[in-house]
Motif scaffolding. Structure first.
Motif, PDB file in Angstrom:
ATOM      1  N   ALA A 126       0.825  -1.213   0.000  1.00  0.00           N
ATOM      2  CA  ALA A 126       0.000   0.000   0.000  1.00  0.00           C
ATOM      3  C   ALA A 126       0.854   1.255   0.000  1.00  0.00           C
ATOM      4  CB  ALA A 126      -0.934  -0.011   1.210  1.00  0.00           C
ATOM      5  N   SER A 127       2.023   1.208   0.647  1.00  0.00           N
ATOM      6  CA  SER A 127       2.887   2.385   0.707  1.00  0.00           C
ATOM      7  C   SER A 127       3.467   2.740  -0.653  1.00  0.00           C
ATOM      8  CB  SER A 127       4.021   2.166   1.713  1.00  0.00           C
ATOM      9  OG  SER A 127       5.013   1.303   1.205  1.00  0.00           O
ATOM     10  N   ARG A 128       3.416   1.793  -1.587  1.00  0.00           N
ATOM     11  CA  ARG A 128       3.923   2.029  -2.952  1.00  0.00           C
ATOM     12  C   ARG A 128       2.821   2.435  -3.908  1.00  0.00           C
ATOM     13  NH1 ARG A 128       7.907   1.492   0.500  1.00  0.00           N
ATOM     14  NH2 ARG A 128       9.903   0.975  -0.442  1.00  0.00           N
ATOM     15  N   GLY A 129       1.590   2.540  -3.438  1.00  0.00           N
ATOM     16  CA  GLY A 129       0.497   2.924  -4.320  1.00  0.00           C
ATOM     17  C   GLY A 129       0.312   1.908  -5.428  1.00  0.00           C
ATOM     18  N   SER A 130       0.268   2.376  -6.668  1.00  0.00           N
ATOM     19  CA  SER A 130       0.056   1.479  -7.810  1.00  0.00           C
ATOM     20  C   SER A 130       1.359   1.029  -8.454  1.00  0.00           C
ATOM     21  CB  SER A 130      -0.812   2.180  -8.868  1.00  0.00           C
ATOM     22  OG  SER A 130      -0.146   3.334  -9.362  1.00  0.00           O
ATOM     23  N   ARG A 131       2.495   1.339  -7.825  1.00  0.00           N
ATOM     24  CA  ARG A 131       3.792   0.991  -8.418  1.00  0.00           C
ATOM     25  C   ARG A 131       4.061  -0.506  -8.307  1.00  0.00           C
ATOM     26  NH1 ARG A 131       9.167   0.318  -7.171  1.00  0.00           N
ATOM     27  NH2 ARG A 131       9.019   0.697  -4.936  1.00  0.00           N
ATOM     28  N   LEU A 132       4.726  -1.058  -9.319  1.00  0.00           N
ATOM     29  CA  LEU A 132       5.200  -2.436  -9.246  1.00  0.00           C
ATOM     30  C   LEU A 132       6.219  -2.550  -8.124  1.00  0.00           C
ATOM     31  CD1 LEU A 132       5.841  -5.332 -10.326  1.00  0.00           C
ATOM     32  CD2 LEU A 132       7.476  -4.244 -11.867  1.00  0.00           C
ATOM     33  N   VAL A 133       6.037  -3.546  -7.262  1.00  0.00           N
ATOM     34  CA  VAL A 133       6.980  -3.824  -6.181  1.00  0.00           C
ATOM     35  C   VAL A 133       7.603  -5.183  -6.466  1.00  0.00           C
ATOM     36  CG1 VAL A 133       7.341  -3.951  -3.694  1.00  0.00           C
ATOM     37  CG2 VAL A 133       5.475  -2.576  -4.613  1.00  0.00           C
ATOM     38  N   THR A 134       8.914  -5.222  -6.624  1.00  0.00           N
ATOM     39  CA  THR A 134       9.570  -6.471  -6.978  1.00  0.00           C
ATOM     40  C   THR A 134       9.570  -7.434  -5.802  1.00  0.00           C
ATOM     41  OG1 THR A 134      11.792  -5.768  -6.309  1.00  0.00           O
ATOM     42  CG2 THR A 134      11.088  -5.227  -8.565  1.00  0.00           C
ATOM     43  N   ARG A 135       9.755  -8.698  -6.104  1.00  0.00           N
ATOM     44  CA  ARG A 135       9.842  -9.717  -5.053  1.00  0.00           C
ATOM     45  C   ARG A 135      11.000  -9.409  -4.102  1.00  0.00           C
ATOM     46  NH1 ARG A 135       6.893 -14.431  -6.093  1.00  0.00           N
ATOM     47  NH2 ARG A 135       8.310 -15.613  -4.751  1.00  0.00           N
TER      48      ARG A 135
END
Length: 243
Positions: A50-59
């Motif tokens: 959630a802290s990254r919003g809609s950004r892709l978060v890598t594994r």
């Protein structure tokens, strides 16, 4: 709480994920009268995403931020994502909350807001880059710029050939990279498929799908008027990529 949260986000004791009220301190999510309790690491995973919003978060980012170790079983993260999806009532095949980006990581699709309704992940400041499509000239912002049919997209494209969350352009001051977000019909730069994050060069031609929108990546400083030549003809793409 996980490490490396967005500065505004880490001070919140609760927030909303679409219709869910998330209570990290109490390890539960609430929707009306329905309450679902989460394991500690599953809640930390939700907060980090959630802290990254809609950004892709890598594994790798998730493992570092939530578990803080080099060594966890590959299935640990996958199992935690599955538990989170189950709690939210999400479907991996037709997701509303968590999208899997094959071999890359995950991203949230639902809006993240404070209890009062304000956005918790601020949009970046305007960058010096734009994309042009026909008569439209769209200024990109620092950070993530979503491209697709979704209403929240920076570059919104209304075409059946374009996915809701088709691709994204990440702008970091003087550089920009484009990444396909697992779209059905693919993203192409100068006729070549985007198979991993790719650096954009001024003048690059971006095609969304085989018959979708055509964009051109350009620079505009100080609000200067942008002019550009017509986009080149599409490089023929094998039919197998159209499915």
């Amino acid at each position: 709480m996980p490490k490396g949260l967005h500065p505004r986000f880490e001070h919140e004791t609760s927030f909303r994920l679409d219709e869910w009220l998330v209570e990290p301190d109490l390890n539960f999510i609430r929707r009306g009268e329905e309450i679902v309790h989460l394991e500690c690491k599953v809640m930390e995973l939700l907060v980090f995403l959630a802290s990254r919003g809609s950004r892709l978060v890598t594994r790798r980012e998730l493992v570092d931020g939530v578990w803080g170790t080099e060594f966890i079983c590959d299935n640990t993260l996958t199992h935690a994502i599955a538990e989170l999806r189950s709690a939210l009532g999400d479907d991996a095949h037709t997701p509303r909350f968590i999208q899997t980006i094959h071999r890359r990581g995950y991203r949230l699709l639902a809006p993240v807001t404070s209890v009062e309704g304000r956005s918790l992940v601020e949009a970046g400041s305007p960058s010096t880059f734009r994309v042009i499509s026909g008569a439209r000239s769209i200024q990109l912002r620092e950070g993530v710029n979503l491209i697709g049919r979704a209403p929240e997209a920076t570059v919104r494209v209304d075409s059946i050939w374009v996915s809701r969350h088709h691709a994204q352009i990440l702008v970091a001051t003087t550089a920009a990279t484009i990444e396909d977000l697992g779209s059905r019909n693919g993203t192409f730069v100068n006729g070549r498929p985007v198979e991993r994050p790719q650096r954009l060069v001024l003048g690059d031609s971006i095609f969304l799908g085989t018959q979708g929108e055509a964009l051109q990546f350009v620079e505009a400083r100080g609000g200067a008027q942008v002019t550009t030549d017509a986009l080149p003809e599409r490089t023929p793409i094998p039919p197998t990529l159209e499915a």
